[in-house]
Design a protein around this motif. Sequence first.
Motif, PDB file in Angstrom:
ATOM      1  N   MET B   1       0.846  -1.195   0.000  1.00 34.50           N
ATOM      2  CA  MET B   1       0.000   0.000   0.000  1.00 34.50           C
ATOM      3  C   MET B   1       0.880   1.242   0.000  1.00 34.50           C
ATOM      4  SD  MET B   1      -3.195   0.447   2.588  1.00 34.50           S
ATOM      5  CE  MET B   1      -2.611   1.680   3.702  1.00 34.50           C
ATOM      6  N   SER B   2       0.464   2.240  -0.769  1.00 33.11           N
ATOM      7  CA  SER B   2       1.301   3.435  -0.773  1.00 33.11           C
ATOM      8  C   SER B   2       0.506   4.651  -0.302  1.00 33.11           C
ATOM      9  CB  SER B   2       1.905   3.675  -2.158  1.00 33.11           C
ATOM     10  OG  SER B   2       0.972   4.303  -2.981  1.00 33.11           O
ATOM     11  N   TYR B   3       1.237   5.569   0.301  1.00 35.04           N
ATOM     12  CA  TYR B   3       0.622   6.781   0.838  1.00 35.04           C
ATOM     13  C   TYR B   3       1.195   7.981   0.092  1.00 35.04           C
ATOM     14  CZ  TYR B   3      -0.213  10.651   4.073  1.00 35.04           C
ATOM     15  OH  TYR B   3      -0.570  11.844   4.615  1.00 35.04           O
ATOM     16  N   GLN B   4       0.322   8.869  -0.365  1.00 37.94           N
ATOM     17  CA  GLN B   4       0.761  10.049  -1.105  1.00 37.94           C
ATOM     18  C   GLN B   4       1.154  11.143  -0.108  1.00 37.94           C
ATOM     19  OE1 GLN B   4       0.990  10.058  -4.437  1.00 37.94           O
ATOM     20  NE2 GLN B   4       0.210   7.963  -4.515  1.00 37.94           N
ATOM     21  N   VAL B   5       2.451  11.433  -0.063  1.00 36.46           N
ATOM     22  CA  VAL B   5       2.959  12.381   0.935  1.00 36.46           C
ATOM     23  C   VAL B   5       2.803  13.831   0.461  1.00 36.46           C
ATOM     24  CG1 VAL B   5       4.983  13.013   2.306  1.00 36.46           C
ATOM     25  CG2 VAL B   5       4.599  10.638   1.686  1.00 36.46           C
ATOM     26  N   GLY B   6       2.813  14.002  -0.865  1.00 34.28           N
ATOM     27  CA  GLY B   6       2.746  15.363  -1.393  1.00 34.28           C
ATOM     28  C   GLY B   6       4.002  15.700  -2.163  1.00 34.28           C
ATOM     29  N   PRO B   7       4.155  16.955  -2.590  1.00 37.43           N
ATOM     30  CA  PRO B   7       5.280  17.337  -3.446  1.00 37.43           C
ATOM     31  C   PRO B   7       6.644  17.079  -2.788  1.00 37.43           C
ATOM     32  CG  PRO B   7       3.996  19.270  -2.773  1.00 37.43           C
ATOM     33  CD  PRO B   7       3.241  18.079  -2.327  1.00 37.43           C
ATOM     34  N   ALA B   8       7.565  16.558  -3.583  1.00 39.67           N
ATOM     35  CA  ALA B   8       8.912  16.258  -3.076  1.00 39.67           C
ATOM     36  C   ALA B   8       9.660  17.529  -2.719  1.00 39.67           C
ATOM     37  CB  ALA B   8       9.692  15.461  -4.127  1.00 39.67           C
ATOM     38  N   GLU B   9       9.304  18.627  -3.401  1.00 37.92           N
ATOM     39  CA  GLU B   9      10.061  19.869  -3.195  1.00 37.92           C
ATOM     40  C   GLU B   9       9.844  20.467  -1.802  1.00 37.92           C
ATOM     41  OE1 GLU B   9       8.479  22.179  -6.400  1.00 37.92           O
ATOM     42  OE2 GLU B   9       6.848  22.942  -5.165  1.00 37.92           O
ATOM     43  N   GLN B  10       8.860  19.928  -1.036  1.00 33.64           N
ATOM     44  CA  GLN B  10       8.650  20.467   0.311  1.00 33.64           C
ATOM     45  C   GLN B  10       9.785  20.090   1.266  1.00 33.64           C
ATOM     46  OE1 GLN B  10       5.339  18.547   2.527  1.00 33.64           O
ATOM     47  NE2 GLN B  10       5.328  17.010   0.907  1.00 33.64           N
ATOM     48  N   ALA B  42      13.470   6.796   3.618  1.00 32.03           N
ATOM     49  CA  ALA B  42      12.528   6.836   4.749  1.00 32.03           C
ATOM     50  C   ALA B  42      12.921   5.813   5.807  1.00 32.03           C
ATOM     51  CB  ALA B  42      11.125   6.563   4.239  1.00 32.03           C
ATOM     52  N   LEU B  43      12.867   6.250   7.062  1.00 37.32           N
ATOM     53  CA  LEU B  43      13.164   5.382   8.207  1.00 37.32           C
ATOM     54  C   LEU B  43      12.050   5.536   9.239  1.00 37.32           C
ATOM     55  CD1 LEU B  43      16.922   6.228   9.035  1.00 37.32           C
ATOM     56  CD2 LEU B  43      16.087   4.338   7.628  1.00 37.32           C
ATOM     57  N   GLN B  44      12.022   4.597  10.170  1.00 34.62           N
ATOM     58  CA  GLN B  44      11.123   4.790  11.317  1.00 34.62           C
ATOM     59  C   GLN B  44      11.539   6.097  11.982  1.00 34.62           C
ATOM     60  OE1 GLN B  44      13.041   1.268  13.564  1.00 34.62           O
ATOM     61  NE2 GLN B  44      12.419   2.608  15.266  1.00 34.62           N
ATOM     62  N   ASP B  45      10.582   6.869  12.457  1.00 34.20           N
ATOM     63  CA  ASP B  45      10.946   8.178  13.000  1.00 34.20           C
ATOM     64  C   ASP B  45      11.533   8.095  14.400  1.00 34.20           C
ATOM     65  OD1 ASP B  45      10.982  11.102  12.843  1.00 34.20           O
ATOM     66  OD2 ASP B  45       9.551  10.955  14.489  1.00 34.20           O
ATOM     67  N   VAL B  94      10.465   4.770  -0.509  1.00 42.59           N
ATOM     68  CA  VAL B  94       9.830   6.014  -0.891  1.00 42.59           C
ATOM     69  C   VAL B  94      10.264   6.326  -2.332  1.00 42.59           C
ATOM     70  CG1 VAL B  94      11.662   7.417   0.151  1.00 42.59           C
ATOM     71  CG2 VAL B  94       9.415   8.426  -0.213  1.00 42.59           C
ATOM     72  N   ALA B  95       9.325   6.760  -3.150  1.00 46.51           N
ATOM     73  CA  ALA B  95       9.627   7.049  -4.557  1.00 46.51           C
ATOM     74  C   ALA B  95       9.073   8.421  -4.927  1.00 46.51           C
ATOM     75  CB  ALA B  95       8.997   5.984  -5.451  1.00 46.51           C
ATOM     76  N   VAL B  96       9.727   9.036  -5.916  1.00 44.73           N
ATOM     77  CA  VAL B  96       9.211  10.300  -6.431  1.00 44.73           C
ATOM     78  C   VAL B  96       8.523  10.010  -7.762  1.00 44.73           C
ATOM     79  CG1 VAL B  96       9.759  12.667  -7.098  1.00 44.73           C
ATOM     80  CG2 VAL B  96      11.122  11.531  -5.331  1.00 44.73           C
ATOM     81  N   LEU B 101       5.902  12.577  -3.643  1.00 46.68           N
ATOM     82  CA  LEU B 101       6.489  11.492  -2.860  1.00 46.68           C
ATOM     83  C   LEU B 101       5.446  10.417  -2.597  1.00 46.68           C
ATOM     84  CD1 LEU B 101       8.418  13.656  -0.241  1.00 46.68           C
ATOM     85  CD2 LEU B 101       9.491  12.049  -1.836  1.00 46.68           C
ATOM     86  N   GLU B 102       5.836   9.177  -2.896  1.00 42.41           N
ATOM     87  CA  GLU B 102       4.973   8.041  -2.579  1.00 42.41           C
ATOM     88  C   GLU B 102       5.689   7.164  -1.578  1.00 42.41           C
ATOM     89  OE1 GLU B 102       2.585   7.368  -6.794  1.00 42.41           O
ATOM     90  OE2 GLU B 102       3.570   5.662  -5.797  1.00 42.41           O
ATOM     91  N   LEU B 103       5.056   6.990  -0.433  1.00 40.99           N
ATOM     92  CA  LEU B 103       5.654   6.206   0.642  1.00 40.99           C
ATOM     93  C   LEU B 103       4.995   4.841   0.691  1.00 40.99           C
ATOM     94  CD1 LEU B 103       7.557   6.230   3.153  1.00 40.99           C
ATOM     95  CD2 LEU B 103       5.645   7.179   4.452  1.00 40.99           C
ATOM     96  N   ASP B 104       5.829   3.810   0.618  1.00 44.67           N
ATOM     97  CA  ASP B 104       5.322   2.437   0.650  1.00 44.67           C
ATOM     98  C   ASP B 104       5.139   2.025   2.105  1.00 44.67           C
ATOM     99  OD1 ASP B 104       4.569  -0.024  -0.132  1.00 44.67           O
ATOM    100  OD2 ASP B 104       6.420  -0.533  -1.199  1.00 44.67           O
ATOM    101  N   ILE B 105       3.893   1.874   2.532  1.00 44.57           N
ATOM    102  CA  ILE B 105       3.686   1.491   3.930  1.00 44.57           C
ATOM    103  C   ILE B 105       3.178   0.061   3.996  1.00 44.57           C
ATOM    104  CG2 ILE B 105       3.384   3.805   4.857  1.00 44.57           C
ATOM    105  CD1 ILE B 105       0.348   3.390   4.558  1.00 44.57           C
TER     106      ILE B 105
END
Lengths: 381, 105
Positions: B1-10, B42-45, B94-96, B101-105
Amino acid sequence: MPSVHIVGGGVAGFTLARELVNKGYSGSIKISDPEGLPYDRPPLSKSLQREHFVPLSWFEEHGVGLVQESVTELSVPTEPDDWVVLATGTTPNKLQVPGTEYARSLHSGEDAVFLSSMLEDGMFGQRVLIIGAGLVGAEFAATAKMLGAQVTLVSSSSAPLSKVLGTDMATALHAEHSRRGITSMTGAVTELGPTHAMVSGRRIDAEIIVAAIGVTAETTLAADMGLEINDGIVVDESLRTTSQRQVLAIGDAARMVQRPRAVHWEAAMEDAAIAAATIMGTEATAHSVPWFWSDRHDSHVETVGDFGKASRTISRLNRRGQLQVLFGLDESGSLIAASMVDGGLMSKAVKRLIARGVTPSIEELRDPLVGPRDLGRQDQT
Amino acid sequence: MSYQVGPAEQISRGDALLVPASDSGASEDIAIFHAADGNFYALQDECPHEIASLSDGWVEGCEVECPLHASTFDLKSGKVQCLPATDDARTYKVAVVDGNLELDI
């Protein structure tokens, strides 16, 4: 078969074993420590806990020998592939007064566990007297207070640690103890009893008495081996002892020739990396700018560099007018040290600035709106 | 499943973004880093050592240094580089895609 025998399982000794394992050392590795499974010492005074670096299975898995023993006699290795590494740490100083045996120290896992059980199982509001308000004394005072004790903290100065934190920061932090309900007093201890102390002519009663008045390098074994001792076991840049090339000394017990003895957790860890390079004949990285931290009363205190050589300080205050960062400059105006409370990334920024020899302007240092990333990266943008 | 994080430029280079579990639906908070090599990792925070947020850490090269006790982690592998932490950080993909940014969760 090549071998490394490490005496002492503190952060220096354990890190050396781990470095050797990580670098694929092919010989045998053994750690001797009377306390058994190695643990990290900073949590002792911060939370009264013994936190092991790794479980026992790590030693089995990587073929590292761990022997619970007190090494009292050791011969100098005769084969060029055999090494002895002294990581014997320090011994707490004792008060030179009658009844000194009634004060406990907070130095080992056993001390921490004992004090923790006294505080947690004892009556609420029992009295704790702490002699010495340095790093260990201040942290233990905060911990004991948090656990519900009535704490009296005796210091010989109103700004203990001023040489490592800078005077203004030391004064501000020391004053915080009283605000947190600790009875803070300046005076000299002249006598101790089982449940009391005489401090500058005044009697203070307490169920628990702890002396935290500094440490001395543990050099007994090194002296028996005939090694050179001068405020620590004297070593060269590669951490070889000056008289025996196959014997190294690392961590708090060691002192590099013509340098002050570094008694910091991070320095001990870096020593281990240098020692591993010496043993394996690889290139060593030099020590980084000194850094250490202390946690007390919900504050994360950090120091970078050496205030000992600072001739001028610059204060950065937060919006409430409290001292947040104290920067130390040397005679030529170069940034050489900083101490901070809850500084976030400031310590990392200052560490890099000092390493690169960059000094931001006085205005930038003072301005709380200039964040650490802006300070630390100014030459990269 | 992927989560849309928003623009990479942020996330500017050398910076990090905290993606809370409550937003992404992942099992934990995740930090996305924009490393010196230009890539995102991306890492665990939460630092595997003690409670501290790696997204508040110092990013240099392809490593992040924990803000509290200075353990460093390799952004690519999550491997711990120095004490006091001894456990590695979990990594996430994580992919652009089209600047997002798309984060694979």
